[in-house]
Design an enzyme around this catalytic site. Structure first.
Site, PDB file in Angstrom:
ATOM      1  N   ARG A   1       0.848  -4.939  -5.173  1.00 51.59           N
ATOM      2  CA  ARG A   1       0.915  -6.089  -4.259  1.00 51.59           C
ATOM      3  C   ARG A   1       1.208  -7.290  -5.152  1.00 51.59           C
ATOM      4  O   ARG A   1       0.394  -7.630  -5.997  1.00 51.59           O
ATOM      5  CB  ARG A   1      -0.407  -6.267  -3.518  1.00 51.59           C
TER       6      ARG A   1
ATOM      7  N   ASP B   1       2.588  -0.739  11.875  1.00 51.65           N
ATOM      8  CA  ASP B   1       2.478  -2.033  12.560  1.00 51.65           C
ATOM      9  C   ASP B   1       3.727  -2.896  12.397  1.00 51.65           C
ATOM     10  O   ASP B   1       3.635  -4.119  12.372  1.00 51.65           O
ATOM     11  CB  ASP B   1       1.249  -2.795  12.023  1.00 51.65           C
TER      12      ASP B   1
ATOM     13  N   ALA C   1     -13.075  10.434  20.780  1.00 53.35           N
ATOM     14  CA  ALA C   1     -14.148   9.480  20.464  1.00 53.35           C
ATOM     15  C   ALA C   1     -14.695   8.852  21.742  1.00 53.35           C
ATOM     16  O   ALA C   1     -13.985   8.761  22.751  1.00 53.35           O
ATOM     17  CB  ALA C   1     -13.616   8.401  19.526  1.00 53.35           C
TER      18      ALA C   1
ATOM     19  N   GLY D   1       0.833  -1.207   0.000  1.00 53.88           N
ATOM     20  CA  GLY D   1       0.000   0.000   0.000  1.00 53.88           C
ATOM     21  C   GLY D   1       0.862   1.250   0.000  1.00 53.88           C
ATOM     22  O   GLY D   1       1.838   1.328   0.743  1.00 53.88           O
TER      23      GLY D   1
ATOM     24  N   ARG E   1      -5.687  -3.298   8.731  1.00 56.89           N
ATOM     25  CA  ARG E   1      -6.180  -4.659   8.519  1.00 56.89           C
ATOM     26  C   ARG E   1      -5.977  -5.523   9.756  1.00 56.89           C
ATOM     27  O   ARG E   1      -6.846  -6.249  10.172  1.00 56.89           O
ATOM     28  CB  ARG E   1      -5.403  -5.261   7.342  1.00 56.89           C
TER      29      ARG E   1
ATOM     30  N   ASP F   1       5.346  -4.797   6.132  1.00 56.17           N
ATOM     31  CA  ASP F   1       5.708  -6.156   6.544  1.00 56.17           C
ATOM     32  C   ASP F   1       5.966  -7.107   5.363  1.00 56.17           C
ATOM     33  O   ASP F   1       7.027  -7.732   5.278  1.00 56.17           O
ATOM     34  CB  ASP F   1       4.557  -6.675   7.430  1.00 56.17           C
TER      35      ASP F   1
ATOM     36  N   THR G   1       4.138   2.444   5.638  1.00 57.91           N
ATOM     37  CA  THR G   1       2.756   1.935   5.677  1.00 57.91           C
ATOM     38  C   THR G   1       1.967   2.801   6.644  1.00 57.91           C
ATOM     39  O   THR G   1       2.478   3.127   7.726  1.00 57.91           O
ATOM     40  CB  THR G   1       2.672   0.457   6.126  1.00 57.91           C
TER      41      THR G   1
ATOM     42  N   ASP H   1      -0.277   1.897   8.424  1.00 66.60           N
ATOM     43  CA  ASP H   1      -0.731   1.078   9.560  1.00 66.60           C
ATOM     44  C   ASP H   1       0.164   1.180  10.798  1.00 66.60           C
ATOM     45  O   ASP H   1      -0.266   0.866  11.895  1.00 66.60           O
ATOM     46  CB  ASP H   1      -0.814  -0.402   9.149  1.00 66.60           C
TER      47      ASP H   1
HETATM   48  O1  F6P Z   1      -1.430  -1.850   4.422  1.00 65.69           O
HETATM   49  C1  F6P Z   1      -1.972  -0.589   4.382  1.00 65.69           C
HETATM   50  C2  F6P Z   1      -3.443  -0.648   4.070  1.00 65.69           C
HETATM   51  O2  F6P Z   1      -3.885   0.666   3.859  1.00 65.69           O
HETATM   52  C3  F6P Z   1      -4.306  -1.337   5.136  1.00 65.69           C
HETATM   53  O3  F6P Z   1      -4.621  -0.499   6.208  1.00 65.69           O
HETATM   54  C4  F6P Z   1      -5.503  -1.734   4.330  1.00 65.69           C
HETATM   55  O4  F6P Z   1      -6.169  -2.816   4.916  1.00 65.69           O
HETATM   56  C5  F6P Z   1      -4.910  -2.117   3.019  1.00 65.69           C
HETATM   57  O5  F6P Z   1      -3.702  -1.391   2.895  1.00 65.69           O
HETATM   58  C6  F6P Z   1      -5.779  -1.864   1.819  1.00 65.69           C
HETATM   59  O6  F6P Z   1      -5.121  -2.316   0.696  1.00 65.69           O
HETATM   60  P1  F6P Z   1      -5.569  -2.071  -0.803  1.00 65.69           P
HETATM   61  O7  F6P Z   1      -5.280  -0.634  -1.141  1.00 65.69           O
HETATM   62  O8  F6P Z   1      -4.743  -3.014  -1.591  1.00 65.69           O
HETATM   63  O9  F6P Z   1      -7.046  -2.343  -0.857  1.00 65.69           O
END
Ligand code: F6P
Length: 322
Positions: free
Chosen positions: A71, A129, A186, A10, A171, A102, A125, A127
């Site tokens: 990907r 993570d 929130a 991503g 994710r 990752d 990323t 995320d």
């Molecule tokens: O890995 C980063 C991310 O934005 C995640 O948060 C998300 O689940 C995923 O990529 C979405 O991927 P794509 O753009 O391939 O749908």
């Protein structure tokens, strides 16, 4: 030395800052950089070209990645990595800078272990993570994007006295969700690593808020939460309690936009550091930030199962939403 650079997985704001830094630091040290287009997919297809310093003009402030990304499922298979290593060899590329998350680092680790390609990783990323780093490129920008969007939602939520479920990306990680929830005030946050995350707990939280006089609420839901995606949780709440709620999925809005100053600075620092280390003969590492300092981890660390929980911040969200 000929250094290849690619972005994979991503996209994340700040990747262009890292590409620019790789190119310009390499130029300063007398190395040549080749840009590999569309991540590992482009590597397999031999889609690569020299990336001169001038090609990186005016990209620092741009979101996305000028090298494009993909990907690439084929890269999970060893026979495809043989092909990739051969493409690098044929072009004379001796070292590879991989900007991604990752999966991208796992691919780099395999390429280095199996074929001796000198690899360096830069965390990219939204995320946030990855083990061994408290920051990844794009997280800060995505967080600010989500916060800005939810501030707007808050206005209409409070005007109508409504409940909003807002889904943010992540994710397998609640990092973005928890930080967003804290920054937006929130009322609740649902995320995969939460110890007390359940539909019933959410209902009881919303009930006690109502009894305390709260007429509008924002619930931030991480995409990968085990309770379900925001849309499903919303449908269930409507069905069970007849609530007049609304669901907003922020989705890829969070992945775009001009990178924050923080993401530009870390992209620049990591890009320069990756090249300096390769120049010194170091191989098989990825960069990160711990307690404000630039750090490096062995690439093999990505193989260790290490969840990166968002710590205690989730609890703070409920304490503060009184
Ligand atoms: O890995 C980063 C991310 O934005 C995640 O948060 C998300 O689940 C995923 O990529 C979405 O991927 P794509 O753009 O391939 O749908």
């Amino acid at each position: 030395m000929k250094i290849g650079v690619l972005t994979s997985g991503g996209d994340a704001p700040g990747m262009n800052a890292a590409i620019r830094a790789v190119v310009r630091q390499a130029d300063a040290l007398g190395h040549e950089v080749w840009g590999i287009h569309q991540g590992y997919q482009g590597l397999l297809e031999g889609d690569m070209a020299p990336l001169p310093s001038r090609a990186c003009a005016n990209i620092l402030q741009r979101g996305g990645t000028i090298l494009h990304t993909a990907r690439c499922a084929e890269f999970y298979f060893a026979e495809h990595r043989v092909l990739a290593a051969a493409k690098l060899k044929a072009t004379g590329i001796e070292a590879l800078v991989v900007i991604g998350g990752d999966g991208s680092f796992r691919a780099a680790e395999a390429l280095q272990r199996e074929h001796g390609v000198a690899c360096a990783g830069i965390p990219g990323t939204i995320d946030n993570d990855l083990p061994g780093t408290e920051r990844t490129l794009g997280f800060d920008t995505a967080l600010n994007t989500a916060v800005e969007a939810i501030d707007r939602i808050r206005d209409t939520a409070s005007s109508h006295g409504r409940l909003f479920l807002v889904e943010v990306m992540g994710r397998a990680s609640g990092m973005l969700a928890v930080h967003t929830a804290l920054a937006c005030g929130a009322e609740a946050v649902l995320y995969p690593e939460s110890p007390d995350d359940s539909y019933e707990a959410l209902v009881s939280r919303l009930n006690s808020n109502w009894l305390r006089g709260k007429r509008s609420s924002i619930v931030v839901v991480a995409e990968g939460d085990t309770t379900g995606r925001a849309m499903a949780v919303g449908e269930r709440l409507k069905r069970d309690h007849g609530l007049d709620l609304r669901v907003v999925v922020l989705g890829h809005v969070q992945r775009g936009g001009s990178p924050s100053a923080i993401d530009r600075i870390w992209g620049s620092r990591w890009g320069c550091e990756a090249v300096r280390r390769l120049d010194r003969g170091e191989r098989g590492f990825y960069l990160g930030e711990v307690a404000g300092a630039l750090v490096a981890q062995p690439l093999s660390r990505i193989l260790e199962p290490q969840p990166v929980p968002p710590g205690d911040l989730g609890r703070l969200v409920s304490v503060l939403a009184r």
